[in-house]
Design an enzyme around this catalytic site. Structure first.
Site, short mmCIF file in Angstrom:
data_model
loop_
_atom_site.label_atom_id
_atom_site.label_comp_id
_atom_site.label_asym_id
_atom_site.label_seq_id
_atom_site.Cartn_x
_atom_site.Cartn_y
_atom_site.Cartn_z
N ASN A 174 0.86 -1.18 0.00
CA ASN A 174 0.00 0.00 0.00
C ASN A 174 0.91 1.23 0.00
OD1 ASN A 174 -1.81 2.04 0.47
ND2 ASN A 174 -2.35 1.40 2.55
N LYS A 210 0.11 4.23 -0.45
CA LYS A 210 -0.58 5.43 0.05
C LYS A 210 -0.30 6.61 -0.90
CE LYS A 210 -0.33 3.48 4.65
NZ LYS A 210 -0.36 3.68 6.08
N HIS A 266 -9.71 1.55 4.49
CA HIS A 266 -8.47 1.74 5.24
C HIS A 266 -8.74 2.76 6.36
CE1 HIS A 266 -4.42 2.92 6.32
NE2 HIS A 266 -4.01 1.80 5.77
N GLU A 289 -7.18 5.19 7.34
CA GLU A 289 -6.94 6.58 6.94
C GLU A 289 -8.13 7.14 6.16
OE1 GLU A 289 -3.12 5.78 5.23
OE2 GLU A 289 -2.35 5.37 7.23
N GLU A 305 -5.88 -4.39 10.56
CA GLU A 305 -4.88 -3.36 10.78
C GLU A 305 -5.24 -2.56 12.03
OE1 GLU A 305 -2.66 -2.38 6.85
OE2 GLU A 305 -4.36 -1.03 7.04
N GLY A 326 2.16 2.60 10.92
CA GLY A 326 3.18 3.64 10.82
C GLY A 326 3.86 3.99 12.13
N SER A 328 2.99 -1.77 10.62
CA SER A 328 4.40 -1.86 11.01
C SER A 328 5.05 -3.21 10.66
CB SER A 328 4.58 -1.55 12.50
OG SER A 328 4.22 -0.20 12.76
P1 PGA Z 1 2.57 0.62 7.75
O1 PGA Z 1 1.10 0.83 7.12
O2 PGA Z 1 3.12 -0.65 7.18
O3 PGA Z 1 3.35 1.82 7.30
O4 PGA Z 1 2.41 0.55 9.24
C1 PGA Z 1 0.26 -0.26 6.87
C2 PGA Z 1 -1.03 0.21 6.26
O5 PGA Z 1 -1.53 1.28 6.63
O6 PGA Z 1 -1.57 -0.46 5.37
#
Ligand code: PGA
Length: 244
Positions: free
Chosen positions: A8, A10, A95, A97, A162, A168, A202
């Site tokens: 992903n 983003k 997601h 976000e 998630e 993150g 992460s």
């Molecule tokens: P990350 O994000 O691996 O940077 O923690 C995962 C995600 O949001 O899909």
């Protein structure tokens, strides 16, 4: 089923970076028949470039969102048929976000997923609790509600668990917590739907092997670490080699 290793990106990458990243992964994947499936989800604007690069390779292409309607007066939005025409096979939906910054509800996620499936895409539906919910032991209640409200009535889909507090932050849950939640999700979904349950939050080379070896973890959804070809490839290679 091979492990599903999904990137992903983003809202990251310039065009040249996106092309370089796909080419680097293609070069690695071309060296043999991997024991995992790779899927990349670039920003909308690089999908066409990436589609021509992955064409003929085993790598899958996905988008990071789609609209619930098939077409119409929705300025700035992107439809599932458009993604299909571009060469996408997957679309990440719900997601955290999107849920946070665009106020997306599970009800809307279900509508989007239904539209995605109708157009031949596999939705990767994201669920997960926030830190305060886990602190009071409510994670299963939250995830259950998200699953019940966002899973489409028919068709093939993936779930990505998630936990929002792990995205993150460099702080994934313990393997035991991942196992407990993945078992919970597995038991909540009709087995006849054959769903793949991915873990996200992460994931790095340093923890991928253990996470991918955890029961009911069918793959990973990788954010930050998917922007580096070496790191992402390392995560994919950490998939167990046995079939099943
Ligand atoms: P990350 O994000 O691996 O940077 O923690 C995962 C995600 O949001 O899909």
């Amino acid at each position: 089923m091979k492990k599903q290793i999904v990137a992903n990106w983003k809202m990251n990458t310039a065009r040249a970076q996106a092309v370089a990243l796909v080419n680097a992964l293609k070069a690695k994947a071309g060296q043999g028949s991997p024991h995992f499936d790779l899927v990349i989800c670039p920003p909308f604007v690089w999908l066409a470039d990436c589609a021509s690069l992955v064409a003929g390779s085993a790598m899958g292409l996905g988008a990071q969102d789609c609209h619930a309607a098939e077409k119409g007066a929705y300025t700035g939005d992107i439809s599932a048929p458009m993604l299909k025409e571009l060469g996408c096979s997957y679309v990440i939906l719900g997601h955290s976000e999107r849920r946070q910054h665009h106020q997306e509800s599970s009800i809307l996620v279900k509508e989007k997923a239904t539209q995605a499936i109708k157009n031949g895409l596999v939705p990767i539906i994201c669920v997960g609790e926030v830190e305060a919910e886990r602190a009071i032991g409510q994670q299963e209640v939250i995830v259950a509600r998200q699953l019940d409200q966002s899973i489409p009535d028919t068709g093939r889909f993936y779930i990505a668990y998630e936990p929002v507090w792990a995205i993150g932050t460099g702080k994934p849950p313990s393997l035991e917590d991942i196992r407990i939640m993945h078992d919970f999700i597995r038991n909540r979904i009709d087995p006849s739907r054959g769903v793949a349950i991915l873990y996200g939050g992460s994931v790095k080379v340093s923890n991928a092997r253990e996470i991918l070896a955890t029961k009911n973890v069918d793959g990973v959804l990788v954010g930050g670490a998917s922007l580096d070809a070496e790191e992402f490839w390392g995560i994919a290679q950490a998939s167990p080699t046995h079939k099943g």
